[in-house]
Design an enzyme around this catalytic site. Sequence first.
Site, mmCIF file in Angstrom:
data_model
loop_
_atom_site.group_PDB
_atom_site.id
_atom_site.type_symbol
_atom_site.label_atom_id
_atom_site.label_comp_id
_atom_site.label_asym_id
_atom_site.label_seq_id
_atom_site.Cartn_x
_atom_site.Cartn_y
_atom_site.Cartn_z
ATOM 1 N N MET A 184 12.055 24.554 3.807
ATOM 2 C CA MET A 184 11.217 23.839 2.941
ATOM 3 C C MET A 184 11.846 22.643 1.512
ATOM 4 S SD MET A 184 8.141 25.331 0.331
ATOM 5 C CE MET A 184 7.138 26.141 2.121
ATOM 6 N N LYS A 241 0.620 -0.970 -0.204
ATOM 7 C CA LYS A 241 -0.195 0.315 -0.232
ATOM 8 C C LYS A 241 1.059 1.279 -0.286
ATOM 9 C CE LYS A 241 -0.290 0.131 5.485
ATOM 10 N NZ LYS A 241 -0.888 -1.457 5.360
ATOM 11 N N TYR A 265 15.492 29.254 10.439
ATOM 12 C CA TYR A 265 14.640 29.724 11.140
ATOM 13 C C TYR A 265 14.796 30.021 12.245
ATOM 14 C CZ TYR A 265 13.094 29.954 5.644
ATOM 15 O OH TYR A 265 12.158 30.163 4.879
ATOM 16 N N ARG A 300 -10.857 -0.271 14.478
ATOM 17 C CA ARG A 300 -10.648 0.582 12.789
ATOM 18 C C ARG A 300 -11.455 -0.249 11.837
ATOM 19 N NH1 ARG A 300 -4.646 0.591 9.998
ATOM 20 N NH2 ARG A 300 -5.105 -1.474 9.286
#
Length: 381
Positions: free
Chosen positions: A308, A36, A260, A134
Amino acid sequence: MYRPLWIEIDLNALRGNFKTIKSSLAKDVKVIATIKQQAYGHGLIPIARELSYLGVDYFGVGSLEEAISLRENGFKEKILALSAILPCFAEEVLQYNIVPTVGEINFAKALNKTAAKHNKIIAVHVKVDTGMGRLGLHYDEALGLIGELSKLKNISLEGLYTHFPAADTDPDFTNYQINLFNRLITILKNANISFKYQHCANSLGVIHYPHSHFNLVRPGLILYGIKPSPRMPLDLRPVLSLKSKIIFTKKIKKGMSVSYGRTFVAKKSINVATVSIGYADGYPWSLANNAKIIIKDKFFNLIGRVCMDHIMVNLGDESCVKIADEVILIGKKNNLAISAEDVASWAKTIPYEIVSRLSLKIPRLYKNASQKQLHFLKEKF
Ligand SMILES: *Cc1c(COP(=O)(O)O)cnc(C)c1O
């Protein structure tokens, strides 16, 4: 490839892992290869193809999209859709010959109706919830509901399965689930309902709970050579490496900060390298000031926050590291290695998340493909 960021997939390691897993199972136990989410970020089609050449019995996918993609690429293996499919897509299940997971009566009725319309039978696997909370039929209602399912003429009950939520941390609970599952199989047998396949084992089940193997297992993570828990008796090899290059270097002076938030401040003059990878590529932001990378034959530390599409690395006094030098974020160089498990522990997450979130924009380079696969890779990847 202008941006120097890529993933290498070692298909030889995949083949080795598959064979190791197979040889740890009894002869009559079949394997659903769980692929998956793009084969846990490794790339759906090339991974499926290699497993197909190895004679895998079954594929386990998450979505109908993945199942259809396998069919459109010519795969003939059985495909179990592990997630729940919305009842409105019963037609597609039949059209693409997918084995759906059934966990409630309305979906089963939709499948039955579609199959009847085309004068066909749809094979299904019934999922029972023994503690995952689930998907799947509630355990207490399983007998009644499976009785109802068995009356639907155009679906056949091929499999019965359940899933473990805590096979690493809670063996008592896991064994309790296995007992519940066994009890249900017996009760159903007494009611004349039986299944060709019964299955529970994910990777941890395969490794640590041989009595959970029944006649089918569903390994995912260990196929890719990644450990779901530190205790690992099988000899597995990581399939995926994540690599980039240095795109900039500079010296910064004592007192200057990096990235940052200014969370890293140099205590002395150091060389800093900028590497082309960031959180948008799936390299976690939570690694700020807490990850290692390999350049040449050494480990270096990530400093400051992950940007990023950049990270910065402390080269210290090292001055022979240059622009365009290769950087290993996950992988091995000589006797140095960084595993997906290492990155996960630094990022306070699980290795599943590390590999499955690596951006699909990152090119995957497939190495050591079998002869049969080579021409496909040249064409498409
Ligand atoms: C993902 C998944 C697996 C495989 O789990 P691993 O821990 O990767 O082996 C098995 N069964 C189901 C239902 C799953 O969703």
